[in-house]
Motif scaffolding. Structure first.
Motif, PDB file in Angstrom:
ATOM      1  N   LEU A 119       0.889  -1.174   0.049  1.00 28.58           N
ATOM      2  CA  LEU A 119      -0.035  -0.182  -0.030  1.00 28.58           C
ATOM      3  C   LEU A 119       0.764   1.232   0.132  1.00 28.58           C
ATOM      4  N   VAL A 120       1.990   1.372   0.627  1.00 28.57           N
ATOM      5  CA  VAL A 120       3.023   2.418   0.716  1.00 28.57           C
ATOM      6  C   VAL A 120       3.621   2.646  -0.612  1.00 28.57           C
ATOM      7  N   LEU A 121       3.917   1.442  -1.331  1.00 28.11           N
ATOM      8  CA  LEU A 121       4.472   1.491  -2.806  1.00 28.11           C
ATOM      9  C   LEU A 121       3.176   2.152  -3.543  1.00 28.11           C
ATOM     10  N   LEU A 122       2.148   1.666  -3.495  1.00 24.83           N
ATOM     11  CA  LEU A 122       1.134   1.825  -4.490  1.00 24.83           C
ATOM     12  C   LEU A 122       0.633   3.558  -4.352  1.00 24.83           C
ATOM     13  N   LEU A 123       0.644   3.991  -2.970  1.00 23.60           N
ATOM     14  CA  LEU A 123       0.190   5.339  -2.745  1.00 23.60           C
ATOM     15  C   LEU A 123       1.367   6.212  -3.079  1.00 23.60           C
ATOM     16  N   TYR A 124       2.454   5.860  -2.878  1.00 26.12           N
ATOM     17  CA  TYR A 124       3.599   6.597  -3.577  1.00 26.12           C
ATOM     18  C   TYR A 124       3.839   6.865  -4.798  1.00 26.12           C
ATOM     19  N   GLY A 125       3.952   5.583  -5.506  1.00 26.16           N
ATOM     20  CA  GLY A 125       3.910   5.565  -6.919  1.00 26.16           C
ATOM     21  C   GLY A 125       2.663   6.195  -7.547  1.00 26.16           C
ATOM     22  N   PRO A 537      18.360  -4.065 -13.074  1.00 28.95           N
ATOM     23  CA  PRO A 537      18.184  -2.985 -13.864  1.00 28.95           C
ATOM     24  C   PRO A 537      18.672  -1.638 -13.114  1.00 28.95           C
ATOM     25  N   ILE A 538      18.529  -1.701 -11.621  1.00 33.63           N
ATOM     26  CA  ILE A 538      19.162  -0.415 -11.113  1.00 33.63           C
ATOM     27  C   ILE A 538      20.705  -0.285 -11.295  1.00 33.63           C
ATOM     28  N   ILE A 558      13.862   3.295 -13.309  1.00 36.06           N
ATOM     29  CA  ILE A 558      14.150   2.199 -12.249  1.00 36.06           C
ATOM     30  C   ILE A 558      13.284   2.885 -10.807  1.00 36.06           C
ATOM     31  N   ASP A 559      12.787   4.132 -11.074  1.00 32.60           N
ATOM     32  CA  ASP A 559      12.359   4.533  -9.577  1.00 32.60           C
ATOM     33  C   ASP A 559      11.205   3.584  -9.111  1.00 32.60           C
ATOM     34  N   GLY A 560      10.366   2.975  -9.689  1.00 28.16           N
ATOM     35  CA  GLY A 560       9.518   2.015  -9.238  1.00 28.16           C
ATOM     36  C   GLY A 560      10.229   1.110  -8.431  1.00 28.16           C
ATOM     37  N   PHE A 561      11.322   0.573  -8.693  1.00 32.26           N
ATOM     38  CA  PHE A 561      12.037  -0.596  -7.907  1.00 32.26           C
ATOM     39  C   PHE A 561      12.625  -0.010  -6.634  1.00 32.26           C
ATOM     40  N   LEU A 562      12.954   1.275  -6.884  1.00 35.52           N
ATOM     41  CA  LEU A 562      13.592   2.025  -5.713  1.00 35.52           C
ATOM     42  C   LEU A 562      12.584   2.298  -4.673  1.00 35.52           C
ATOM     43  N   ILE A 563      11.249   2.521  -5.003  1.00 34.83           N
ATOM     44  CA  ILE A 563      10.255   2.649  -4.144  1.00 34.83           C
ATOM     45  C   ILE A 563       9.791   1.587  -3.557  1.00 34.83           C
ATOM     46  N   LEU A 564       9.843   0.545  -4.460  1.00 30.34           N
ATOM     47  CA  LEU A 564       9.318  -0.855  -3.622  1.00 30.34           C
ATOM     48  C   LEU A 564      10.248  -1.360  -2.540  1.00 30.34           C
TER      49      LEU A 564
END
Length: 580
Positions: A119-125, A537-538, A558-564
């Protein structure tokens, strides 16, 4: 109070994400905001008209056919072909891709860690500014991001299920990601190594699985590689118009600039210039101390006169300066034989010239002294001829600041100070320059393609072997740090320069990610195969782009993986003990 179910929260967040993206896209004008869009848009329209990818607008004077990556023009053509030419339609397509990326990251996160992390990832993304921004950018970034995230998701499914079908799809997706951005080629050995360890079984099975992955990636790359070979006669997976001189030339010259103004100083004693026609273009050979160093091929129309022309010297203030001599020859080349016939020599006692009062001739030198600044102090010889090879001798003890302030004037149309022709000079770090000279003053730099006679000079290998300290400390490490900068960097268009609000958003959203994602790596350390998959990928983009040059938009895929990872790092700091 009744608690809202997680599914409703997820739907609400997705709705917010969709509204933000659609609202942003609708706020944009029907125009491009990034110049590379012009190249892709023209190629897409050519595809719609049945003309293939069409002519090249990128280095159009050098390449007759489209030479960039194929994927984004195909993406745009799919939109134009159905709905007509409109920038809104591909932007809506990119909104859909952005939502799919968010969904894939959410599902992947749910399979890895506690639900609150997802949920944190989803909200931030959903509200992450760069994810919203790239939906409206008519550039490859959003499509590249989608292929990377989908590939990682598919490879993860292969690891969990060990089904070959997932690997087949993953190999093809990796090929498509490379066709979107060729920098992703650097990930190939890392992914093949990952496949070897992710595959369960004996050595033979692991090796066969890697082989299948290689074949499928190459299969995706083959059609465009064959096309480049047929059209450009070169082996290129994606972009056919990226040479080593383009990739590493600026880095090489920056190192030379620092060295010449450091302990090395200016060492050249003579600059030679030979002008001629090659394949209907003007070519200029540059010689430094009699050694051929560079060939410049003009990308603009230049007319070399077929009648007597004149030569001269141009000084730039405000430093005092001296020049030993200048000569002109008529050079003829027959096979391996080169013959030079002297046309004029400034050392000759009969030589005559016109000049401004700041330039004088002594027995040994041409001497310049003035308080004024700029290229405004010419001297023109009145003896004409058909010279095509010129030599300029620097005075002993010439310093770097002096060398960059004296130039040869060649192919002047008349023996007067306000004449028109070409201007050539040697920067003290060894890089020649070619300008138009009009009505007695420098007018504009001439666009050229540069070929070093020592072809390996611009190579990455040469930079590392000859200048390891300079390359790493002055170029690579600063680029690497710029890749990870919370501030928006690398925006060259003045109109698109981020203001204080955009910079504040970038800093406030990325700093928490930058701080937390190392903790997420630590939390996932026991699940090393999955962690390695996320890190490939990072590592590829951060270390790979630092070789060539970095901008903030290069980091977005790669920001999505960093947020995850940051979301999982947050759970670690909150004391959640469930292992990933």
């Amino acid at each position: 109070m009744k608690r809202i179910s997680e599914n409703k929260i997820v739907l609400l967040i997705f709705l917010v994400a969709l509204i933000l993206r659609v609202a942003y896209v609708l706020s944009l004008e029907e125009k491009w905001y990034f110049f590379d869009t012009v190249y892709y848009d023209a190629a897409a329209q050519s595809l719609i008209q049945g003309e293939g990818f069409g002519p090249s607008l990128y280095f159009q004077n050098l390449y007759a056919n489209y030479c960039l990556e194929p994927l984004y023009p195909l993406f745009l053509a799919s939109a134009y072909g159905i709905f007509g030419h409109s920038f809104l339609v591909p932007r809506i397509y990119q909104v859909i891709l952005s939502m799919l990326v968010l969904l894939l990251l959410y599902i992947l996160s749910k399979k890895l860690c506690p639900s609150h992390c997802s949920l944190v990832l989803l909200l931030y993304g959903a509200v992450f500014p760069f994810f919203v921004f790239i939906t409206g950018l008519l550039y490859i970034t959003q499509l590249f991001t989608f292929f990377i995230v989908l590939q990682i998701f598919v490879f993860y499914r292969f690891y969990i299920t060990q089904r070959l079908g997932w690997l087949i799809v993953g190999g093809l997706l990796m090929g498509l990601a490379i066709l979107a951005r060729p920098i992703y080629l650097l990930s190939i050995p890392l992914f093949y190594l990952w496949v070897f360890f992710a595959c369960k079984g004996r050595f033979g099975k692991k090796t066969l699985t890697v082989f299948v992955s290689v074949i499928l990636t190459m299969l995706a790359l083959t059609p465009w590689t064959v096309r480049n070979a047929l059209v450009f006669q070169k082996f290129a997976f994606a972009r056919a118009c990226l040479s080593q001189s383009e990739a590493f030339g600026s880095t090489f010259w920056e190192i030379q600039r620092r060295k010449v103004y450091g302990e090395h100083g200016f060492r050249a004693r003579q600059l030679g210039v030979h002008c001629y026609f090659e394949n209907n273009r003007v070519a200029v050979d540059y010689y430094v101390d009699g050694k051929p160093e560079y060939k410049y091929v003009s990308l603009e129309d230049i007319n070399l006169p077929d009648f007597d022309s004149y030569s001269g010297i141009l000084f730039c203030g405000p430093f005092e300066n001296r020049l030993k001599s200048i000569r002109g020859y008529e050079r003829s080349i027959s096979g391996a034989d080169t013959t030079d016939h002297i046309v004029f020599n400034s050392d000759s006692p009969e030589i005559d010239f016109v000049h401004v009062h700041n330039v004088q001739k002594t027995d040994s030198f041409f001497v310049f002294s003035a308080d004024g600044d700029g290229w405004e102090f010419p001297m023109v010889f009145t003896q004409g001829g058909r010279s095509n090879y010129f030599e300029m001798d620097y005075a002993p003890g010439t310093m770097a600041q002096q060398a960059r302030r004296v130039a040869m004037l060649i192919y002047l149309d008349k023996p007067q100070l306000k004449s028109t022709g070409l201007m050539v000079w040697l920067h003290p770090w060894g890089e020649p320059d070619l300008w138009r000279f009009e009505n007695g003053k420098p007018a504009s730099s001439i666009q050229v393609l540069k070929y070093p006679y020592e072809s390996k000079r611009y190579s990455f290998k040469n930079l590392l072997s000859k200048y390891p300290k300079e390359y790493l400390l002055v170029h690579y490490i600063p680029r690497f740090l710029r890749f990870w900068s919370p501030k928006v960097t690398g925006v060259r268009n003045k109109e698109q320069q981020p203001g204080p609000l955009k910079q504040a958003l970038s800093i406030s959203f990325f700093i928490p990610v930058l701080i937390l994602f190392p903790f997420g790596i630590w939390k996932m350390r026991r699940n090393f195969i999955t962690l390695a998959l996320l890190l490939i990928p990072i590592v590829t983009l951060s270390f790979g782009y630092s070789i060539f040059g970095t901008q903030t938009r290069y980091r977005i895929p790669i920001d999505g993986f960093l947020i995850l990872l940051a979301a999982q790092g947050l759970s670690l700091l909150r004391g959640v003990k469930k292992e990933c």
